[in-house]
Design a protein around this motif. Structure first.
Motif, PDB file in Angstrom:
ATOM      1  N   ASP A   1       0.823  -1.206   0.000  1.00 23.24           N
ATOM      2  CA  ASP A   1       0.000   0.000   0.000  1.00 23.24           C
ATOM      3  C   ASP A   1       0.861   1.262   0.000  1.00 23.24           C
ATOM      4  O   ASP A   1       0.565   2.229  -0.712  1.00 23.24           O
ATOM      5  N   VAL A   2       1.919   1.254   0.812  1.00 23.57           N
ATOM      6  CA  VAL A   2       2.819   2.405   0.862  1.00 23.57           C
ATOM      7  C   VAL A   2       3.459   2.627  -0.507  1.00 23.57           C
ATOM      8  O   VAL A   2       3.530   3.755  -1.004  1.00 23.57           O
ATOM      9  N   LEU A   3       3.908   1.553  -1.131  1.00 23.06           N
ATOM     10  CA  LEU A   3       4.504   1.670  -2.467  1.00 23.06           C
ATOM     11  C   LEU A   3       3.485   2.154  -3.492  1.00 23.06           C
ATOM     12  O   LEU A   3       3.808   2.976  -4.352  1.00 23.06           O
ATOM     13  N   ALA A   4       2.271   1.666  -3.396  1.00 21.01           N
ATOM     14  CA  ALA A   4       1.233   2.074  -4.347  1.00 21.01           C
ATOM     15  C   ALA A   4       0.909   3.562  -4.206  1.00 21.01           C
ATOM     16  O   ALA A   4       0.656   4.244  -5.202  1.00 21.01           O
ATOM     17  N   ARG A   5       0.937   4.065  -2.992  1.00 16.39           N
ATOM     18  CA  ARG A   5       0.652   5.488  -2.763  1.00 16.39           C
ATOM     19  C   ARG A   5       1.845   6.381  -3.094  1.00 16.39           C
ATOM     20  O   ARG A   5       1.690   7.585  -3.237  1.00 16.39           O
ATOM     21  N   ASN A   6       3.019   5.798  -3.185  1.00 18.01           N
ATOM     22  CA  ASN A   6       4.253   6.559  -3.434  1.00 18.01           C
ATOM     23  C   ASN A   6       5.059   5.875  -4.540  1.00 18.01           C
ATOM     24  O   ASN A   6       6.132   5.336  -4.284  1.00 18.01           O
ATOM     25  N   PRO A   7       4.575   5.926  -5.779  1.00 22.41           N
ATOM     26  CA  PRO A   7       5.220   5.164  -6.849  1.00 22.41           C
ATOM     27  C   PRO A   7       6.665   5.564  -7.132  1.00 22.41           C
ATOM     28  O   PRO A   7       7.453   4.733  -7.594  1.00 22.41           O
ATOM     29  N   ASP A   8       7.029   6.778  -6.825  1.00 21.96           N
ATOM     30  CA  ASP A   8       8.414   7.202  -7.066  1.00 21.96           C
ATOM     31  C   ASP A   8       9.389   6.608  -6.056  1.00 21.96           C
ATOM     32  O   ASP A   8      10.596   6.578  -6.277  1.00 21.96           O
ATOM     33  N   TRP A   9       8.895   6.071  -4.949  1.00 18.70           N
ATOM     34  CA  TRP A   9       9.772   5.497  -3.933  1.00 18.70           C
ATOM     35  C   TRP A   9      10.545   4.300  -4.455  1.00 18.70           C
ATOM     36  O   TRP A   9      11.709   4.126  -4.129  1.00 18.70           O
ATOM     37  N   GLN A  10       9.894   3.441  -5.246  1.00 22.80           N
ATOM     38  CA  GLN A  10      10.578   2.241  -5.716  1.00 22.80           C
ATOM     39  C   GLN A  10      11.815   2.599  -6.523  1.00 22.80           C
ATOM     40  O   GLN A  10      12.864   1.977  -6.370  1.00 22.80           O
ATOM     41  N   GLN A  11      11.722   3.612  -7.376  1.00 24.13           N
ATOM     42  CA  GLN A  11      12.889   4.042  -8.150  1.00 24.13           C
ATOM     43  C   GLN A  11      13.991   4.546  -7.224  1.00 24.13           C
ATOM     44  O   GLN A  11      15.158   4.200  -7.382  1.00 24.13           O
ATOM     45  N   LYS A  12      13.624   5.346  -6.249  1.00 27.61           N
ATOM     46  CA  LYS A  12      14.611   5.853  -5.292  1.00 27.61           C
ATOM     47  C   LYS A  12      15.233   4.710  -4.484  1.00 27.61           C
ATOM     48  O   LYS A  12      16.434   4.708  -4.225  1.00 27.61           O
ATOM     49  N   ILE A  13      14.423   3.772  -4.111  1.00 26.78           N
ATOM     50  CA  ILE A  13      14.910   2.604  -3.367  1.00 26.78           C
ATOM     51  C   ILE A  13      15.931   1.847  -4.195  1.00 26.78           C
ATOM     52  O   ILE A  13      17.023   1.519  -3.718  1.00 26.78           O
ATOM     53  N   ASP A  14      15.583   1.581  -5.437  1.00 25.94           N
ATOM     54  CA  ASP A  14      16.486   0.843  -6.319  1.00 25.94           C
ATOM     55  C   ASP A  14      17.796   1.585  -6.530  1.00 25.94           C
ATOM     56  O   ASP A  14      18.865   0.979  -6.542  1.00 25.94           O
ATOM     57  N   GLU A  15      17.730   2.897  -6.678  1.00 25.82           N
ATOM     58  CA  GLU A  15      18.947   3.699  -6.855  1.00 25.82           C
ATOM     59  C   GLU A  15      19.830   3.618  -5.616  1.00 25.82           C
ATOM     60  O   GLU A  15      21.040   3.428  -5.725  1.00 25.82           O
ATOM     61  N   LYS A  16      19.257   3.773  -4.447  1.00 20.21           N
ATOM     62  CA  LYS A  16      20.029   3.716  -3.198  1.00 20.21           C
ATOM     63  C   LYS A  16      20.609   2.335  -2.958  1.00 20.21           C
ATOM     64  O   LYS A  16      21.724   2.198  -2.474  1.00 20.21           O
ATOM     65  N   ARG A  17      19.818   1.311  -3.264  1.00 15.22           N
ATOM     66  CA  ARG A  17      20.255  -0.061  -3.049  1.00 15.22           C
ATOM     67  C   ARG A  17      21.548  -0.372  -3.793  1.00 15.22           C
ATOM     68  O   ARG A  17      22.350  -1.173  -3.342  1.00 15.22           O
TER      69      ARG A  17
END
Length: 125
Positions: free
Chosen positions: A87-103
């Protein structure tokens, strides 16, 4: 200064921290990993944070709302934790890209390793 979203998110709801830390399961496209699947109580997680990430523990200690959110998250069954993260990811779709970049950064990997260690060692506290 801690700038990686894992630490920022952990000071807020643990669900957001889990979003940053846990990979999506390749087979199911669902969040999976130690923070979602931990059996630790809030007290155990807090004790592990104090040893492994004292700055994060201090920030969490100063935020009663975040503490309650972490408690609430840990009280959920694992499947509901996964749903919460989704749900958090669905409400904040740009987070996954940021997560992947940081990872993919050395700093990001170090912080992920620290948080995964906390999640897997907290049962001993």
């Amino acid at each position: 200064m801690i700038s990686f979203p894992v630490y920022t998110a952990l000071a807020a709801p643990l669900a957001a921290a889990a979003v940053v830390l846990v990979p999506m399961s390749a087979a199911t496209a669902e969040p999976a990993g130690p923070l979602i699947e931990t059996t630790c109580s809030y007290e155990q997680l807090d004790a592990a944070l104090r040893i492994e990430a004292p700055q994060v523990a201090d920030r969490l200690a100063q935020n009663p709302t975040a503490q309650q959110r972490v408690r609430d998250f840990l009280a959920l069954p694992v499947d509901q934790r996964r749903d919460r993260v989704q749900d958090v990811l669905a409400r904040n779709p740009d987070w996954q890209q940021k997560i992947d970049e940081k990872r993919g950064t050395p700093e990001g990997q170090q912080k992920i390793d620290t948080m995964n260690r906390i999640a897997t060692t907290c049962p001993g506290y």
